[in-house]
Design an enzyme around this catalytic site. Structure first.
Site, PDB file in Angstrom:
ATOM      1  CB  CYS A 282      -0.923   0.011   1.195  1.00  0.00           C
ATOM      2  SG  CYS A 282      -0.026   0.187   2.734  1.00  0.00           S
ATOM      3  CD  GLU A 382      -4.322   0.323  -4.362  1.00  0.00           C
ATOM      4  OE1 GLU A 382      -5.485  -0.050  -4.152  1.00  0.00           O
ATOM      5  OE2 GLU A 382      -3.447   0.366  -3.479  1.00  0.00           O
TER       6      GLU A 382
HETATM    7  P1  NAD Z   1      -9.599  -6.326  -0.301  1.00  0.00           P
HETATM    8  O1  NAD Z   1     -10.271  -5.030  -0.005  1.00  0.00           O
HETATM    9  O2  NAD Z   1     -10.023  -7.092  -1.497  1.00  0.00           O
HETATM   10  O3  NAD Z   1      -9.771  -7.332   0.954  1.00  0.00           O
HETATM   11  C1  NAD Z   1      -9.498  -6.920   2.273  1.00  0.00           C
HETATM   12  C2  NAD Z   1     -10.364  -7.737   3.231  1.00  0.00           C
HETATM   13  O4  NAD Z   1     -11.737  -7.427   2.988  1.00  0.00           O
HETATM   14  C3  NAD Z   1     -10.220  -9.239   3.081  1.00  0.00           C
HETATM   15  O5  NAD Z   1     -10.191  -9.821   4.363  1.00  0.00           O
HETATM   16  C4  NAD Z   1     -11.466  -9.652   2.313  1.00  0.00           C
HETATM   17  O6  NAD Z   1     -11.935 -10.926   2.633  1.00  0.00           O
HETATM   18  C5  NAD Z   1     -12.490  -8.614   2.747  1.00  0.00           C
HETATM   19  N1  NAD Z   1     -13.478  -8.315   1.698  1.00  0.00           N
HETATM   20  C6  NAD Z   1     -13.290  -8.382   0.348  1.00  0.00           C
HETATM   21  N2  NAD Z   1     -14.415  -7.998  -0.294  1.00  0.00           N
HETATM   22  C7  NAD Z   1     -15.311  -7.678   0.667  1.00  0.00           C
HETATM   23  C8  NAD Z   1     -16.657  -7.193   0.625  1.00  0.00           C
HETATM   24  N3  NAD Z   1     -17.279  -6.974  -0.519  1.00  0.00           N
HETATM   25  N4  NAD Z   1     -17.285  -6.966   1.807  1.00  0.00           N
HETATM   26  C9  NAD Z   1     -16.654  -7.169   2.985  1.00  0.00           C
HETATM   27  N5  NAD Z   1     -15.379  -7.617   3.067  1.00  0.00           N
HETATM   28  C10 NAD Z   1     -14.711  -7.866   1.935  1.00  0.00           C
HETATM   29  O7  NAD Z   1      -8.030  -6.006  -0.320  1.00  0.00           O
HETATM   30  P2  NAD Z   1      -6.840  -6.937  -0.795  1.00  0.00           P
HETATM   31  O8  NAD Z   1      -6.883  -7.092  -2.276  1.00  0.00           O
HETATM   32  O9  NAD Z   1      -6.754  -8.154   0.056  1.00  0.00           O
HETATM   33  O10 NAD Z   1      -5.578  -6.026  -0.392  1.00  0.00           O
HETATM   34  C11 NAD Z   1      -5.035  -5.039  -1.231  1.00  0.00           C
HETATM   35  C12 NAD Z   1      -5.588  -3.674  -0.914  1.00  0.00           C
HETATM   36  O11 NAD Z   1      -5.325  -3.336   0.452  1.00  0.00           O
HETATM   37  C13 NAD Z   1      -4.939  -2.567  -1.734  1.00  0.00           C
HETATM   38  O12 NAD Z   1      -5.929  -1.653  -2.120  1.00  0.00           O
HETATM   39  C14 NAD Z   1      -3.967  -1.920  -0.756  1.00  0.00           C
HETATM   40  O13 NAD Z   1      -3.636  -0.578  -1.052  1.00  0.00           O
HETATM   41  C15 NAD Z   1      -4.737  -2.033   0.510  1.00  0.00           C
HETATM   42  N6  NAD Z   1      -3.865  -1.934   1.676  1.00  0.00           N
HETATM   43  C16 NAD Z   1      -3.890  -0.785   2.406  1.00  0.00           C
HETATM   44  C17 NAD Z   1      -3.041  -0.640   3.500  1.00  0.00           C
HETATM   45  C18 NAD Z   1      -3.053   0.617   4.311  1.00  0.00           C
HETATM   46  O14 NAD Z   1      -2.493   0.596   5.397  1.00  0.00           O
HETATM   47  N7  NAD Z   1      -3.636   1.712   3.863  1.00  0.00           N
HETATM   48  C19 NAD Z   1      -2.177  -1.675   3.839  1.00  0.00           C
HETATM   49  C20 NAD Z   1      -2.180  -2.830   3.062  1.00  0.00           C
HETATM   50  C21 NAD Z   1      -3.029  -2.951   1.989  1.00  0.00           C
END
Ligand code: NAD
Length: 497
Positions: A282, A382
């Site tokens: 991120c 992104e």
């Molecule tokens: P994601 O949003 O797809 O998933 C994150 C979590 O949400 C997972 O546990 C997943 O099961 C759950 N989830 C997915 N869809 C959902 C829905 N519709 N309703 C409820 N829960 C749901 O993210 P990802 O692909 O696993 O991770 C990458 C993303 O995370 C990137 O956008 C990255 O920038 C971000 N990120 C941000 C930080 C920060 O500190 N700002 C740190 C790490 C990653």
């Protein structure tokens, strides 16, 4: 068929009763490692009930005792750092050194959580009115929930539960369904340190499990890390359900290259920060802003990026691993194609990358675009892959305007040899984490992780003092002890007398 990963609910690890599950694959091979069960709604209820019951006792354990258990956990994680990193390599494909870093940055937060006795000290004031003292205590909230993304399966869960638990809460973790083996191992190691049962539980699944945990009447605080759309959903659902919510979300991080910067440092910084972890951080740098004469360095950046190659976790010379999934790989490649259609110059194209011995891996090579303009989707969205987009501006003010117009505000960096330029930049840039000649300025855990704008929803950020506030409530006590003087009669005003 690979096994189902256990959940920890109400007393220990067990198999979920669910008949539905999600395959967890090694992204370098597509081999199925295990299945993540879609924890049933009855099991979610059981987990919350057990965490609520455990809270009643855990909150009474003195903070120094809680800290001592965390010290054991910190030592255990250090001992197991390489073994955990190997699990990370399997389920994320990260190269080993990067996987070790994932564990290490989580251990640092556990170290910080060991300071909980002083972090939970309240305030006192004597004689706020005659004979009256006021003092405050910091108390835990109850059952807290953590929802984590795939990209740091050790570090991000460790951003959450050690501090929440150190503060006297109990915690339910719902990790990413794409790499849940590492978080399971973190929970196993936690219980090997002697923590009482049920103060930390782990359930698996996806959106249904997330929604159920947020909507459950007995969960108090929701800590989320993931993409912007899911973060917005979690924030809305959480606040509608009157929960305390913090959502660390997606990003587009800029690195500004001033013409007076050290060119070699710029190039190393750009290559590592855009391609490291396959661009799946991120805080990755995904937009390079070349100011004035620095634009002449673009071919040198391309040359340095072209020397880095993806590879499998066990291959010598691999700069970074695969993308997490086939879908993520297709999404990144479609952005590379879109960038070309939109008229950007593709200086280095990684969309055809292959890795010998791993024909099925999710490979994307380092990719660099130049002549990118702010309305192109390769800039606005992104991409979350090893794709760096280069924009040209004339002045530092133009760079600031560009960055301040961007809806994301996670991280930003400036490379310069001018203190004046750096100071102006850090003062005026509307981004929560700023690097000066540091490409990825992730704060250590005695600070907090402080993304802004669409990169964060909530008010108290992850780890550090802000997370202690997030996971606690302040109770303020105003007290008077009578001595021998006679009662003065009823006080009919609000003032303390
Ligand atoms: P994601 O949003 O797809 O998933 C994150 C979590 O949400 C997972 O546990 C997943 O099961 C759950 N989830 C997915 N869809 C959902 C829905 N519709 N309703 C409820 N829960 C749901 O993210 P990802 O692909 O696993 O991770 C990458 C993303 O995370 C990137 O956008 C990255 O920038 C971000 N990120 C941000 C930080 C920060 O500190 N700002 C740190 C790490 C990653």
């Amino acid at each position: 068929m690979a096994d189902n990963l256990p959940v920890y609910i109400d007393g220990g690890f067990r198999q979920s009763a669910s008949t539905e599950s999600i395959p967890v694959t090694n992204p370098a091979t597509q081999g199925v490692l295990v299945h993540a069960p879609q924890t049933t709604m009855a099991e979610i209820d059981q987990a919350v009930a057990a965490a609520k019951a455990a809270f009643a006792e855990w909150r009474q354990v003195p903070a120094p005792e809680r800290a001592r258990l965390l010290m054991l956990y910190q030592a255990k994680l250090k001992e197991e750092q390489d073994a955990i990193a190997e699990i990370i390599c399997q389920e994320t494909g990260k190269v080993f050194a990067d996987a070790q870093g994932d564990v290490w940055r989580g251990i640092e937060v556990v170290e910080q959580a060991c300071n909980i006795p002083s972090l939970m000290m309240g305030e006192t004031a004597e004689n706020v009115a005659r004979g009256i003292d006021t003092y405050s205590y910091i108390q835990p909230l109850g059952v807290c929930v953590g929802i984590t993304p795939f990209n740091f399966p050790a570090m991000i869960p460790l951003w959450m539960f050690p501090l929440a638990i150190a503060a006297g809460n109990t915690f339910i973790l719902k990790p990413s369904e794409q790499d849940p083996m590492t978080p399971n191992r973190l929970v196993e190691l936690f219980y090997e340190c002697g923590f009482p049962k049920d103060i930390l539980q782990i359930v698996h699944g996806g959106k249904d499990q997330v929604n159920a945990l947020i909507e459950h009447k007995d969960t108090k605080a929701i800590s989320f890390v993931g993409s912007v759309p899911v973060g917005q959903h979690v924030y809305r659902l959480g606040t509608q359900n009157l929960k305390r919510v913090q959502c660390m979300a997606g990003a587009k991080n800029h690195l500004v290259i001033m013409p007076d910067a050290d060119k070699d440092q710029v190039i190393s910084g750009l290559v590592g920060a855009s391609c490291g972890a396959a661009g799946q951080r991120c805080m990755a740098i995904s937009a390079a802003v070349f100011v004035g004469e620095a634009q002449a360095w673009i071919p040198d950046v391309a040359e340095a990026m072209s020397a880095v190659h993806p590879g499998a976790w066990n291959q010598d010379g691999a700069g970074y691993g695969p993308q997490i999934s086939v879908a993520a790989t297709q999404r990144i490649k479609s952005y590379i194609a879109k960038g070309k259609e939109e008229g950007a110059t593709c200086v280095l194209d990684g969309s055809e990358a292959t890795v010998e011995g791993f024909p099925d891996g999710n490979w994307v090579g380092p990719t660099l675009f130049s002549d990118v303009t702010p309305e192109m989707s390769i800039y606005t969205d992104e991409i979350f892959g090893p794709v760096l987009v280069g924009l040209n501006v004339d002045t530092l003010d133009d760079a600031l305007d560009l960055i301040n117009d961007c809806p994301f505000g996670n991280g930003v960096s400036i490379f310069t040899s001018s203190g004046g330029a750096a100071r102006k930049f850090q003062l005026e840039v509307e981004v929560g984490q700023v690097g000066v000649n540091i490409p990825i300025p992730v704060p250590l855990p005695f600070f907090s992780f402080t993304g802004w704008k669409d990169s964060f929803y909530g008010d108290q950020h992850a780890y550090g003092k802000q997370a202690v506030r997030f996971y606690t409530e302040t109770k303020t006590i105003t007290s008077r002890w009578f001595s021998s003087e006679p009662a003065t009669g009823p006080n009919m005003t609000i003032a303390l007398k």
